[in-house]
Design an enzyme around this catalytic site. Sequence first.
Site, short mmCIF file in Angstrom:
data_model
loop_
_atom_site.label_atom_id
_atom_site.label_comp_id
_atom_site.label_asym_id
_atom_site.label_seq_id
_atom_site.Cartn_x
_atom_site.Cartn_y
_atom_site.Cartn_z
N CYS A 192 31.99 17.23 136.72
CA CYS A 192 31.06 16.65 135.93
C CYS A 192 30.29 17.56 135.01
CB CYS A 192 30.32 15.66 136.52
SG CYS A 192 29.37 16.70 138.00
N GLU A 249 23.99 10.51 140.24
CA GLU A 249 24.67 11.61 139.65
C GLU A 249 25.89 11.22 138.91
OE1 GLU A 249 24.30 15.11 141.97
OE2 GLU A 249 24.12 13.80 143.70
#
Length: 494
Positions: free
Chosen positions: A273, A239
């Site tokens: 993010c 991720e």
Amino acid sequence: MTTTMPAPATFEVTSPATGQVVGVHPLGSTRDVEDTVARARGAADWWASLGFAERARRLDAWRGIIARRATELADLVHREMGKPPADAMLEIAMALEHLAWAAKNSGKVLGRRSVRSSALTVNQSASVEYLPLGVVGVIGPWNYPVFTPLGSLSFALAAGNTVIYKPSEYTPGVGVWLIEAFTKAVPEHPVLQVVTGDGSTGAALCRSKVNKIGFTGSTATGKKVMAACAESLTPVLMECGGKDALIVNADADVDSAADAAVWGGLSNAGQTCLGVERVYVHDKVFDEFVDQVVTLASRIRAGSDTDAHIGPMTMPSQVDVIRRHIDDALDKGGRAVLGGPDAVEGRFVQPTVLVDVPEDSIAVTEETFGPTFVVSRVRNMDEAVERANASRYGLGVSVFSRKHGEDIARRIRTGAVSVNSYVLYAAVPGLPLGGVDDSGFGRVHGADGLREFTFPRAMTRQRFPSVLPLTTFRRTRLVDSLVRVLITVLHGRN
């Protein structure tokens, strides 16, 4: 003569808002990691043998402890990484939703199920089940130190794995707190353990021959993790970073789109993010949108007091990145309609909105990870899609359009899309979350997130002897002839 053993190495954690020390933690060595992995392997069979229902009961107990002590945990998040306690509480609430989903649905998703046999294998009973990998290592981030790691921790545990968690060196106390809460719910064996430390500790975990590493962090660090794991062929879940876009069509609800852009770009001081860093707005509503964004964003203030909306930059180095991105945008002809170079005030960065920034500016191409975003004018949605897809990242996207939102969203190469809202796909426990390209691979959350920490095992059981014995040297010419006939009947008409 008495031999004095050297004191174990430690590191301090300081508040990014005040600079005060808020914790001291062990700097985990390679030996520490190896010992932790050995304990996890010793507990793995016991945890897997409990079955889905018993593991779910214990995960629910863990969830209850976190919920009852949520205020304490939120305050710890605030002290270690700086976000307002109310935002930390929102993060905890989302994490608990996913933990509940993993516990409730693990048996349904991973349990043994029948699979239909083919015409040639009609005598076989077929099934598939998803088994735990064994020991999973999780390397977590500092920006969402509860929500993000629990996406791997809770799903790996629900799948039957024992887990070792290496939290960020900026928020190790949160990791220790979560594991201590779990130990109260599961005191019998070291099913979930924590090792604190810096990058060297994370590297040791990658090389420890655990059965999988789940990593969340920057793309650059992710590449280092992959390289270390490759030495032992340890599989990885990545991720990584993002440069998410928000697209506003001419038929959009401009007020809602502006509100989403401001929250998506500025919440958590932009340290997300999935944060909005690029906004592409149809020419017909561009001026109205920018005016509304400036009005809303000008009310947001970074600070350490209880009235502040966003906190400081958790990583000191990020301040220079933000300053460099703002300067480059302005040097290349962009304008700051809010904020600008003066918005950087020590570890605090006030909201900054940039316009007229060329697409080759690093403010558009690189992850900023601060409370700034770029708003660009486009002629039509074809141009918006083209620009959104020009990024090497592919994490998420938000599209605002009353009539064409889904059509626009489907054309953008990202792991997740949100139409007429921002990032709500991350809040739905049954949906997978993850990216493509430089944003990583693999998924957390949902059924895909559970399967991520398992391996599928196929099984056949012969119910009766086959009338067409195929896998034997006693096969006759008659059988071979019948096989040729079957091939024609079953497949030759296509």
